[in-house]
Scaffold this motif. Sequence first.
Motif, PDB file in Angstrom:
ATOM      1  N   THR A 126       3.254  -7.480   4.932  1.00 28.78           N
ATOM      2  CA  THR A 126       4.614  -7.115   5.333  1.00 28.78           C
ATOM      3  C   THR A 126       5.517  -8.063   6.118  1.00 28.78           C
ATOM      4  O   THR A 126       6.538  -8.317   5.790  1.00 28.78           O
ATOM      5  CB  THR A 126       4.666  -5.797   5.591  1.00 28.78           C
ATOM      6  OG1 THR A 126       3.959  -4.759   4.576  1.00 28.78           O
ATOM      7  CG2 THR A 126       6.050  -5.251   5.667  1.00 28.78           C
ATOM      8  N   GLN A 130      -9.460   4.911   7.032  1.00 33.77           N
ATOM      9  CA  GLN A 130      -9.476   3.799   5.826  1.00 33.77           C
ATOM     10  C   GLN A 130     -10.423   2.813   6.395  1.00 33.77           C
ATOM     11  O   GLN A 130      -9.992   1.559   6.499  1.00 33.77           O
ATOM     12  CB  GLN A 130      -8.549   3.366   4.994  1.00 33.77           C
ATOM     13  CG  GLN A 130      -7.250   3.033   5.935  1.00 33.77           C
ATOM     14  CD  GLN A 130      -6.448   4.114   6.488  1.00 33.77           C
ATOM     15  OE1 GLN A 130      -6.254   5.343   5.724  1.00 33.77           O
ATOM     16  NE2 GLN A 130      -5.935   3.769   7.806  1.00 33.77           N
ATOM     17  N   GLN A 152      -4.603   4.325  -5.051  1.00 33.50           N
ATOM     18  CA  GLN A 152      -4.535   4.361  -3.609  1.00 33.50           C
ATOM     19  C   GLN A 152      -4.865   5.570  -3.161  1.00 33.50           C
ATOM     20  O   GLN A 152      -5.702   5.750  -2.158  1.00 33.50           O
ATOM     21  CB  GLN A 152      -3.184   3.698  -2.987  1.00 33.50           C
ATOM     22  CG  GLN A 152      -3.453   3.640  -1.473  1.00 33.50           C
ATOM     23  CD  GLN A 152      -2.272   3.525  -0.617  1.00 33.50           C
ATOM     24  OE1 GLN A 152      -1.189   4.036  -1.044  1.00 33.50           O
ATOM     25  NE2 GLN A 152      -2.357   2.797   0.528  1.00 33.50           N
ATOM     26  N   GLY A 196      -0.361   6.752   5.450  1.00 29.16           N
ATOM     27  CA  GLY A 196       0.453   5.655   4.485  1.00 29.16           C
ATOM     28  C   GLY A 196       0.373   6.240   3.071  1.00 29.16           C
ATOM     29  O   GLY A 196       1.410   6.191   2.546  1.00 29.16           O
ATOM     30  N   ARG A 197      -0.872   6.686   2.820  1.00 26.26           N
ATOM     31  CA  ARG A 197      -0.790   7.095   1.094  1.00 26.26           C
ATOM     32  C   ARG A 197      -0.249   8.300   0.801  1.00 26.26           C
ATOM     33  O   ARG A 197      -0.002   8.829  -0.364  1.00 26.26           O
ATOM     34  CB  ARG A 197      -2.247   6.906   0.740  1.00 26.26           C
ATOM     35  CG  ARG A 197      -3.341   7.626   1.379  1.00 26.26           C
ATOM     36  CD  ARG A 197      -4.557   7.361   0.901  1.00 26.26           C
ATOM     37  NE  ARG A 197      -5.721   7.750   1.861  1.00 26.26           N
ATOM     38  CZ  ARG A 197      -6.238   7.060   3.032  1.00 26.26           C
ATOM     39  NH1 ARG A 197      -5.619   6.029   3.305  1.00 26.26           N
ATOM     40  NH2 ARG A 197      -7.079   7.708   3.796  1.00 26.26           N
ATOM     41  N   SER A 204       3.073   2.035   1.678  1.00 25.72           N
ATOM     42  CA  SER A 204       4.470   1.812   2.002  1.00 25.72           C
ATOM     43  C   SER A 204       5.324   1.073   0.979  1.00 25.72           C
ATOM     44  O   SER A 204       6.272   0.489   1.299  1.00 25.72           O
ATOM     45  CB  SER A 204       4.419   0.667   3.447  1.00 25.72           C
ATOM     46  OG  SER A 204       4.049   1.578   4.432  1.00 25.72           O
ATOM     47  N   GLY A 227       0.767  -1.428   0.005  1.00 26.49           N
ATOM     48  CA  GLY A 227       0.113  -0.219  -0.004  1.00 26.49           C
ATOM     49  C   GLY A 227       0.962   1.134   0.055  1.00 26.49           C
ATOM     50  O   GLY A 227       1.786   1.354  -0.860  1.00 26.49           O
ATOM     51  N   SER A 244       6.670  -0.449   7.418  1.00 22.78           N
ATOM     52  CA  SER A 244       5.238  -0.578   7.681  1.00 22.78           C
ATOM     53  C   SER A 244       5.105   0.378   8.879  1.00 22.78           C
ATOM     54  O   SER A 244       5.517   0.323   9.950  1.00 22.78           O
ATOM     55  CB  SER A 244       4.997  -1.674   8.285  1.00 22.78           C
ATOM     56  OG  SER A 244       3.748  -2.075   8.756  1.00 22.78           O
ATOM     57  N   LYS A 245       3.922   1.341   8.258  1.00 28.73           N
ATOM     58  CA  LYS A 245       3.708   2.476   9.714  1.00 28.73           C
ATOM     59  C   LYS A 245       3.018   1.677  10.844  1.00 28.73           C
ATOM     60  O   LYS A 245       3.715   1.975  12.160  1.00 28.73           O
ATOM     61  CB  LYS A 245       2.754   3.433   9.053  1.00 28.73           C
ATOM     62  CG  LYS A 245       2.347   4.454   9.955  1.00 28.73           C
ATOM     63  CD  LYS A 245       1.068   5.344   9.369  1.00 28.73           C
ATOM     64  CE  LYS A 245       0.643   6.286  10.647  1.00 28.73           C
ATOM     65  NZ  LYS A 245      -0.336   7.303  10.168  1.00 28.73           N
ATOM     66  N   SER A 246       2.309   0.822  10.826  1.00 31.37           N
ATOM     67  CA  SER A 246       1.583   0.105  11.712  1.00 31.37           C
ATOM     68  C   SER A 246       2.901  -0.799  12.358  1.00 31.37           C
ATOM     69  O   SER A 246       2.715  -1.200  13.627  1.00 31.37           O
ATOM     70  CB  SER A 246       0.480  -0.571  11.411  1.00 31.37           C
ATOM     71  OG  SER A 246       0.780  -1.512  10.549  1.00 31.37           O
ATOM     72  N   GLY A 247       3.445  -1.312  11.612  1.00 27.31           N
ATOM     73  CA  GLY A 247       4.368  -2.335  11.988  1.00 27.31           C
ATOM     74  C   GLY A 247       3.947  -3.652  12.267  1.00 27.31           C
ATOM     75  O   GLY A 247       4.246  -4.489  12.773  1.00 27.31           O
ATOM     76  N   THR A 301       1.343  -5.037   9.588  1.00 27.16           N
ATOM     77  CA  THR A 301       0.670  -5.311   8.520  1.00 27.16           C
ATOM     78  C   THR A 301       0.952  -6.877   8.142  1.00 27.16           C
ATOM     79  O   THR A 301       2.163  -7.067   7.858  1.00 27.16           O
ATOM     80  CB  THR A 301       0.952  -4.572   7.364  1.00 27.16           C
ATOM     81  OG1 THR A 301       0.351  -3.309   7.808  1.00 27.16           O
ATOM     82  CG2 THR A 301       0.098  -4.883   6.200  1.00 27.16           C
ATOM     83  N   GLU A 326      -8.545   5.108  -1.724  1.00 29.17           N
ATOM     84  CA  GLU A 326      -8.619   4.817  -0.163  1.00 29.17           C
ATOM     85  C   GLU A 326      -8.973   6.265   0.529  1.00 29.17           C
ATOM     86  O   GLU A 326      -9.532   6.148   1.454  1.00 29.17           O
ATOM     87  CB  GLU A 326      -7.174   4.589   0.121  1.00 29.17           C
ATOM     88  CG  GLU A 326      -7.198   3.896   1.240  1.00 29.17           C
ATOM     89  CD  GLU A 326      -6.009   2.897   1.885  1.00 29.17           C
ATOM     90  OE1 GLU A 326      -5.858   1.688   1.928  1.00 29.17           O
ATOM     91  OE2 GLU A 326      -5.111   3.480   2.127  1.00 29.17           O
ATOM     92  N   VAL A 333     -11.194  -0.918   5.204  1.00 30.01           N
ATOM     93  CA  VAL A 333      -9.968  -1.731   4.871  1.00 30.01           C
ATOM     94  C   VAL A 333      -9.962  -2.898   5.817  1.00 30.01           C
ATOM     95  O   VAL A 333      -9.528  -4.013   5.945  1.00 30.01           O
ATOM     96  CB  VAL A 333      -8.597  -1.377   4.669  1.00 30.01           C
ATOM     97  CG1 VAL A 333      -7.412  -2.120   4.479  1.00 30.01           C
ATOM     98  CG2 VAL A 333      -8.594  -0.016   3.623  1.00 30.01           C
TER      99      VAL A 333
HETATM  100  O1  LIG Z   1       2.416   0.901   6.253  1.00 34.16           O
HETATM  101  P1  LIG Z   1       1.371  -0.274   7.096  1.00 34.16           P
HETATM  102  O2  LIG Z   1       0.877   0.008   8.466  1.00 34.16           O
HETATM  103  O3  LIG Z   1       2.044  -1.604   6.691  1.00 34.16           O
HETATM  104  O4  LIG Z   1       0.146  -0.042   6.197  1.00 34.16           O
HETATM  105  C1  LIG Z   1       0.115  -0.362   4.640  1.00 34.16           C
HETATM  106  C2  LIG Z   1      -1.223  -0.089   4.118  1.00 34.16           C
HETATM  107  O5  LIG Z   1      -2.145  -0.642   4.727  1.00 34.16           O
HETATM  108  C3  LIG Z   1      -3.405   0.149   4.645  1.00 34.16           C
HETATM  109  O6  LIG Z   1      -3.546   0.566   6.206  1.00 34.16           O
HETATM  110  C4  LIG Z   1      -4.498  -0.440   3.991  1.00 34.16           C
HETATM  111  O7  LIG Z   1      -4.599  -1.674   4.666  1.00 34.16           O
HETATM  112  C5  LIG Z   1      -2.805   1.444   3.749  1.00 34.16           C
HETATM  113  O8  LIG Z   1      -3.602   2.711   4.166  1.00 34.16           O
HETATM  114  C6  LIG Z   1      -1.450   1.670   4.074  1.00 34.16           C
HETATM  115  O9  LIG Z   1      -0.838   2.338   3.222  1.00 34.16           O
END
Ligand SMILES: O=P(O)(O)OC[C@H]1O[C@](O)(CO)[C@@H](O)[C@@H]1O
Length: 528
Positions: A184, A448, A318, A237-238, A125, A123, A176-179, A181, A322, A451
């Motif tokens: 990833t 989002q 995206q 992210g986007r 990332s 996404g 990965s922003k959330s770390g 996903t 999104e 998702v």
């Molecule tokens: O950088 P992350 O947290 O792994 O997220 C990747 C992508 O997943 C999403 O959250 C959608 O699932 C996007 O908005 C984001 O860009």
Amino acid sequence: MDAAAHWQRYQDWLYYHEGLELYLDISRMGFDDAFVSQMQPKFEKAFADMEALENGAIANPDENRMVGHYWLRNPEIAPRDELKQEILENIERIENFARKIHGGEIHPPKASKFTDVLSIGIGGSALGPQFVSEALSPDFPPMNLHFIDNTDPAGIDSLLARIRDRLSTTLVLVISKSGGTPDTRNGAIEVQKAFEANGLDFSGHAVAITGHESALEKQALSEGWVATFPMHDWVGGRTSEMSAVGLVPAALQGIDIRALLAGAKAMDEATRRWELKENPAALLALSWYYAGNGRGEKDMVILPYKDSLLLFSRYLQQLVMESLGKEKDLDGNTVYQGIAVYGNKGSTDQHAYVQQLREGVPNFFATFIEVLEERRGTSPEVEPGVTTGDYLFGFLYGTREALYENQRDSITVTVPQVDARTVGALIALYDRAVGFYASLVNINAYHQPGVEAGKKAAAQVLQLQKQVVEILQKSAQPLSLEELAVRAGVGDRVEMIYKIVRHLDANGRGVKIEGNPRTPSSLHISAR
Ligand SMILES: O=P(O)(O)OC[C@H]1O[C@](O)(CO)[C@@H](O)[C@@H]1O
């Protein structure tokens, strides 16, 4: 409209940015003055919303977050001094890091220099780094950049096979922003295993780009990875291309990240203007609103006439979908907003789907991206007085004319060349236009929620898969799908159970299916 009126309309609506030498032509969108006047109050609100957002308002109310990607390219406008310092320091850190990697000061445990970069992310990332790399990578970059942007085992195998000989000199970016996903994380685990299988210490090759205190950051710190770069919670992210997410891979590829930021900053300044005609992002948002009646009734077809801009439509897909694809507006009304985006490149698409654009269902508006510079250097003639670039130019304007003759509207963006400054400007132009459009239709562009539904359902499927395997392992005789579903406590989900066992059987994962696949109810399932 006759030719003279067209010419006049073209001049009346032409936007030109002097510093960027960028033109925006919306004269082939069919709106009239009454429409523009009617939109004016909505734009006043959109400009005010954007000003508040840039000043640090909670522009993403659902997630209680500021939206600060504009500060990344102009730290001076960050609402707090420590944010400004942090942004500035990060840019310097990224440049120093790239310099040390290129110079061999930071090197792999068993070699003197890193040669390749493998970026794992999905996404936001992945799409920005992919677009920028495709657009701007030098022909002979200091490092080759590769991507894993999916949890597809065959895709991962293919990539790893291609870089197998250079794994010992590959730097791995886990973005990965959330770390958290899964796609990833899976890619990172498989790559880590590949390193271990080759006797290589993954931590000496790995870099994390992630949010503060995420699981990924904790892993990177505890395992002593080469570096970690932050992704701030106020960057979505986007819209993260100008954060470490985009800047680290770009700098490693030898792309001028200061020019990328400068182009975006120049565009941000232009799109801060409150006069509609002087604000290119507002003109884009106006055109989108007109095309789809503010309800996304027409799709946005992006047609860059330049190979290196191939991934722009995927990047915009995206960013636009999104951000704008939302069920509820900010007041909780059900609105089903969004604009569908697709595209590839001209003139390639002339030989693919332009037939439908010209004659088929008129459910779109086109955006042509024209690059004035044909190539670096002179072009040979392919006919007396004609170059390949003349053909590309001719096809662009020919297609624009042909569409217009058949009442298909279009926008044309013209840039002088594809370089870091223009690419930065294009990214900034579109993310501001998306922000304005979201205000016009009163939605939150920065979350989002949709998702999550798919992610939760996927987790349930995987849970069910574990149950199915356990039941089969305990069962003394083969079971029908219906029996299996009942034993798993999901008697109403026989179809899902069928899909699960078929997937496991196809991959030799300890499940055997006997019987005629044409009549699934007659099948017998057992553990192998
Ligand atoms: O950088 P992350 O947290 O792994 O997220 C990747 C992508 O997943 C999403 O959250 C959608 O699932 C996007 O908005 C984001 O860009």
